[in-house]
Motif scaffolding. Structure first.
Motif, short mmCIF file in Angstrom:
data_model
loop_
_atom_site.label_atom_id
_atom_site.label_comp_id
_atom_site.label_asym_id
_atom_site.label_seq_id
_atom_site.Cartn_x
_atom_site.Cartn_y
_atom_site.Cartn_z
N LYS A 214 0.82 -1.22 0.00
CA LYS A 214 0.00 0.00 0.00
C LYS A 214 0.85 1.26 0.00
CE LYS A 214 -4.26 -1.37 -0.17
NZ LYS A 214 -5.08 -1.02 -1.36
N GLU A 215 1.99 1.22 0.67
CA GLU A 215 2.86 2.39 0.69
C GLU A 215 3.47 2.66 -0.68
OE1 GLU A 215 4.35 2.01 5.37
OE2 GLU A 215 5.67 1.41 3.73
N ARG A 216 3.83 1.61 -1.39
CA ARG A 216 4.52 1.76 -2.67
C ARG A 216 3.55 1.96 -3.83
NH1 ARG A 216 9.87 0.91 -3.85
NH2 ARG A 216 10.41 0.39 -6.01
N ASP A 217 2.38 1.29 -3.75
CA ASP A 217 1.39 1.39 -4.83
C ASP A 217 0.00 1.32 -4.22
OD1 ASP A 217 -0.17 1.32 -7.07
OD2 ASP A 217 0.75 -0.45 -7.96
N PRO A 218 -0.54 2.46 -3.77
CA PRO A 218 -1.83 2.47 -3.08
C PRO A 218 -2.98 1.90 -3.89
CG PRO A 218 -0.70 4.57 -2.82
CD PRO A 218 0.07 3.80 -3.86
N ASN A 219 -2.85 1.85 -5.21
CA ASN A 219 -3.94 1.36 -6.05
C ASN A 219 -4.03 -0.16 -6.12
OD1 ASN A 219 -4.94 3.92 -6.79
ND2 ASN A 219 -3.34 4.15 -8.33
N GLN A 220 -2.97 -0.86 -5.72
CA GLN A 220 -3.02 -2.32 -5.72
C GLN A 220 -3.94 -2.81 -4.61
OE1 GLN A 220 0.49 -4.86 -5.92
NE2 GLN A 220 1.56 -3.32 -7.18
N PHE A 221 -4.80 -3.75 -4.96
CA PHE A 221 -5.61 -4.40 -3.94
C PHE A 221 -4.73 -5.35 -3.13
CE2 PHE A 221 -9.01 -3.43 -7.06
CZ PHE A 221 -9.89 -2.76 -6.22
N THR A 222 -4.91 -5.36 -1.82
CA THR A 222 -4.19 -6.31 -0.97
C THR A 222 -5.18 -7.25 -0.29
OG1 THR A 222 -4.14 -4.61 0.76
CG2 THR A 222 -2.13 -4.93 -0.54
N LYS A 223 -4.69 -8.44 -0.06
CA LYS A 223 -5.55 -9.52 0.43
C LYS A 223 -4.73 -10.40 1.35
CE LYS A 223 -8.20 -13.38 -1.71
NZ LYS A 223 -8.60 -13.93 -3.03
N SER A 224 -5.36 -10.92 2.40
CA SER A 224 -4.67 -11.84 3.30
C SER A 224 -5.69 -12.74 3.97
CB SER A 224 -3.86 -11.07 4.36
OG SER A 224 -3.04 -11.95 5.10
N GLY A 225 -5.23 -13.89 4.45
CA GLY A 225 -6.16 -14.83 5.05
C GLY A 225 -5.56 -15.57 6.22
N ILE A 226 -6.46 -16.11 7.03
CA ILE A 226 -6.06 -16.97 8.14
C ILE A 226 -6.93 -18.22 8.17
CG2 ILE A 226 -5.23 -15.04 9.56
CD1 ILE A 226 -7.81 -15.35 11.23
N MET A 227 -6.39 -19.24 8.82
CA MET A 227 -7.14 -20.46 9.11
C MET A 227 -7.58 -20.41 10.57
SD MET A 227 -4.33 -23.11 7.56
CE MET A 227 -3.06 -22.30 8.56
N VAL A 228 -8.74 -20.97 10.85
CA VAL A 228 -9.18 -21.09 12.24
C VAL A 228 -9.39 -22.57 12.57
CG1 VAL A 228 -10.16 -18.79 12.47
CG2 VAL A 228 -11.57 -20.62 11.52
#
Length: 320
Positions: A214-228
């Protein structure tokens, strides 16, 4: 000859996960009804399987024993795994083979680009094994795969699911500058469980990687996940949500951990569909543009449809 005989008598689990063989076996819990899926075998599933085989592609669908493979392959969706099928990490949850990988294939980026074009994909997810043995963690190779897809399939949107590039200076910048449409890196679990579940990784390094995007390219969508279902508490999951939002993550996925073999980390419990709905409501309240939370949620499940919804959510929120 002795080595050959020994290899042939070892189990598939031993061949894939030699580092786990001294671990005590744990009971594999019976799956509840909400986790049962149809066995794969439709005509389109077999057609996708044939395309994957004929082009020599490696998919995380198979390597990670994803429960959604029947559904996804029946819809001609597959998540491609690059840089080989052998990972240099030994995460306690993962079914991908571990060991010393072969050298990177310099022809792989062009092959992947051609395969994506021939498959006619609208959206593709590219992931990889960890390559701690390579100076840049494979970042330049990964970025070249993105470039080749852009060159050979210019209408295809690209989602990358990257390693953490731990101790690989400059690798994150190479990946960000490749300008994928979605930059995904999974935190996998809560910080307290990292030493047990993801011992080769560092929670705050992974979080920082997402923040760098986000700091380098604010227009890129970012995504992350976890397992429960690994022993985390609700409060810890909520803290991870807050950490992700502080790093600017747009899209969170939450799914049930499923134990690949008796040598892998044991399931603590099966999280109910009602609890997943509660997690989804909490995540939306915290400001994520997109949330996918269900027992069978996986990072790449419905990725193309989710990308369209992600763009629409940003447009509705910001007007661009």
């Amino acid at each position: 000859m002795v080595t050959l005989i020994d290899t042939l008598t070892r189990s598939p689990a031993e061949l894939r996960h030699p580092e786990k063989q001294n671990r005590p076996e744990t009971a594999v819990l019976r799956k509840p009804d909400w986790l049962r899926v149809k066995a794969p075998g439709s005509g389109q599933y077999n057609a996708t399987k044939e395309i994957v085989r004929s082009k020599g592609l490696v998919t995380v669908c198979e390597e990670a024993a994803c429960p959604n493979i029947g559904e996804c392959w029946s819809q001609k969706h597959a998540t491609l795994m690059i840089m080989g099928d052998t990972c240099t990490r030994a995460c306690a949850f993962c079914n991908v083979k571990t060991g010393l990988p072969q050298a990177l294939d310099p022809e792989e980026p062009a092959k992947v680009g051609l395969a994506v074009a021939q498959l006619g994909l609208n959206h593709v997810v590219i992931t990889s094994v960890d390559r701690d043995d390579v100076a840049d963690g494979g970042a330049a190779h990964f970025a070249e795969v993105v470039r080749q897809i852009r060159l050979q399939a210019p209408l295809t949107t690209i989602e990358i699911l990257t390693p953490d590039f731990l101790r690989k200076d400059g690798a994150a910048e190479v990946m960000i500058d490749a300008r994928p449409d979605v930059f995904n890196h999974n935190l996998e679990t809560v910080p307290r469980l990292y030493l047990k579940i993801r011992p080769g990784a560092r929670y705050f390094h992974s979080l920082r990687l997402l923040q760098q995007v986000k700091e380098r390219d604010p227009n890129q969508f970012t995504k992350s996940g976890i397992m429960v279902g690994l022993g985390e508490t609700k409060e810890e999951v909520m803290q991870v949500m807050d950490d992700m939002r502080s790093a600017g993550v747009d899209f969170i996925t939450i799914g049930q951990y499923l134990q690949p073999t008796r040598k892998h980390a044991a399931i603590d419990r099966f999280v109910t569909p009602e609890e997943f709905k509660a997690y989804e409501a909490i995540a939306r309240a915290k400001g994520f543009l997109m949330v996918s939370a269900s027992p069978l949620t996986r990072s790449s499940h419905h990725a193309g449809d989710d990308f369209a919804r992600l763009k629409a959510a940003r447009l509705a929120q910001t007007g661009r």
